[in-house]
Design an enzyme around this catalytic site. Structure first.
Site, mmCIF file in Angstrom:
data_model
loop_
_atom_site.group_PDB
_atom_site.id
_atom_site.type_symbol
_atom_site.label_atom_id
_atom_site.label_comp_id
_atom_site.label_asym_id
_atom_site.label_seq_id
_atom_site.Cartn_x
_atom_site.Cartn_y
_atom_site.Cartn_z
ATOM 1 N N ARG A 87 -1.174 -18.146 -26.176
ATOM 2 C CA ARG A 87 -2.075 -18.265 -25.022
ATOM 3 C C ARG A 87 -2.874 -16.976 -24.813
ATOM 4 O O ARG A 87 -4.102 -17.004 -24.683
ATOM 5 C CB ARG A 87 -1.278 -18.566 -23.747
ATOM 6 N N ILE A 88 -2.202 -15.845 -24.770
ATOM 7 C CA ILE A 88 -2.893 -14.585 -24.502
ATOM 8 C C ILE A 88 -3.703 -14.141 -25.713
ATOM 9 O O ILE A 88 -4.849 -13.694 -25.570
ATOM 10 C CB ILE A 88 -1.894 -13.497 -24.063
ATOM 11 N N SER B 85 1.964 -6.550 -16.681
ATOM 12 C CA SER B 85 1.971 -8.014 -16.621
ATOM 13 C C SER B 85 0.785 -8.511 -15.822
ATOM 14 O O SER B 85 0.121 -7.743 -15.115
ATOM 15 C CB SER B 85 3.266 -8.508 -15.963
ATOM 16 N N CYS B 86 0.527 -9.809 -15.902
ATOM 17 C CA CYS B 86 -0.567 -10.399 -15.132
ATOM 18 C C CYS B 86 -0.326 -10.220 -13.640
ATOM 19 O O CYS B 86 -1.261 -9.943 -12.873
ATOM 20 C CB CYS B 86 -0.725 -11.877 -15.479
ATOM 21 N N THR B 87 0.926 -10.340 -13.209
ATOM 22 C CA THR B 87 1.239 -10.218 -11.787
ATOM 23 C C THR B 87 1.088 -8.779 -11.307
ATOM 24 O O THR B 87 0.561 -8.529 -10.212
ATOM 25 C CB THR B 87 2.659 -10.742 -11.510
#
EC number: 1.2.1.12
Length: 335
Positions: free
Chosen positions: A13-14, A151-153
């Site tokens: 995905r990334i 991370s994305c978060t």
């Protein structure tokens, strides 16, 4: 077009969305390695995406290479990072997006293949961690070869926390991320020995989960170390997540003043990383949004001038992938 040449290890995905982001930003991707995806399947996977839609350009294969528009990309299927011929392919930097080679020791194997630097697209246990708009100025090209894009978060939370801390001070805070499900979860109930709840069907349940994203903020904003912690709920949506940050402030500030501070940052020093909206939005409105953190002015609440709950959205796939590309460009610029 930048003169930076990049390789991508892991075309999940990334990895695929980092390629899209690099193409949009004029970064030349010269090589991709994935031992589990052959070239023909790679063409298909990049061309079609159930969440972000079909790639609008041309995607094909020729002479053993992936062709995207007029870009020719070498493809390898090596299991071990040190075997990937990054140098031969002309890759200066490598994006490590397998989720496997996270430590400095493991990611350094790419250097043996000829890469000069590695950006890990996940939190690392020991590599320096950077969040664009927050602490990228701490990057030292003379000593940092392996770095993490966090991370994305953390990329959503840290810019918001920085704005609030810089303007009002954060005494302590709790974060919850309501997070889209990801590939590590199960489509139906299955085994998950370490965390039993994680084994429950992703599209059937709201699943409480752990996250290190809040504690990681302390690594990119040292003044907040030990002042934040948090948890996650994995929910049945394919993309876009939302952070809820509940803060006790050091200095009083009305909700209007807080909104003003975030809007000023979004239009100024954090433009492109932090966004601001007063519309009545929902998660799907942010599929494909490239901000790290989109502050939802209408969704937050204030209990009093020292105790507030703030809401910020993020496309946990596409926004994060754009930050990986931005970090690549920034590191190259600093060299």
């Amino acid at each position: 077009m930048s003169d930076l040449c990049v390789g991508i290890n892991g075309f999940g995905r990334i990895g695929r969305l980092v390629l899209r982001a690099c193409l949009q930003k004029g970064i030349k991707v010269v090589a991709i390695n994935d031992p589990f995806i052959d070239l023909q399947y790679m063409v298909y996977m990049f061309k079609y995406d159930s969440t972000h839609g079909r790639y609008k350009g041309e995607v094909s294969m020729e002479d053993g290479k992936l062709i995207v528009d007029d870009h020719s990309i070498s493809v390898f299927q090596c299991m071990k990072p040190h075997e990937i011929p990054w140098g031969k392919a002309g890759a200066d930097y490598v994006v490590e997006s397998t989720g496997v080679f996270l430590s400095i020791d493991k990611a350094s194997s790419h250097i043996q293949g000829g890469a000069k630097r590695v950006v890990v697209s996940a939190p690392s246990p020991d590599a320096p961690m950077f969040v664009m708009g927050v602490n990228e100025d701490k990057f030292d090209p003379s000593s940092m070869t392996i770095v993490s894009n966090a991370s994305c978060t953390t990329n959503c939370l840290a810019p918001l926390a920085k704005v609030i801390h810089d303007n009002f001070g954060i005494e302590e805070a709790l974060m919850t991320t309501v997070h889209a499900y990801t590939a590590t979860q199960k489509t139906v109930d299955g085994p998950s020995a370490k965390a039993w709840r994680d084994g429950r069907g992703a599209h059937q349940n709201i699943i409480p989960a752990s996250t290190g994203a809040a504690k990681a903020v302390g690594k990119v904003i040292p003044e907040l170390n030990g002042k934040l912690t948090g948890m996650a709920f994995r929910v049945p949506v394919a993309d876009v997540s939302v952070v809820e940050l509940t803060c006790r402030l050091s200095r009083p500030g009305s909700y209007a003043e807080i909104k003003g501070a975030v809007k000023k940052a979004a239009e100024g020093p954090m433009k492109g990383y932090v966004g601001y909206t007063e519309y009545s939005v929902v998660s799907s409105d942010f599929i494909g949004d490239t901000h790290s953190s989109m502050f939802d002015a209408g969704a937050g609440i204030s209990f009093n001038d020292n105790f507030v709950k703030l809401i910020s959205w993020y496309d946990n796939e596409f926004g994060y992938s754009h930050r990986v590309a931005d970090l690549l460009l920034y590191m190259h610029f600093k060299e």
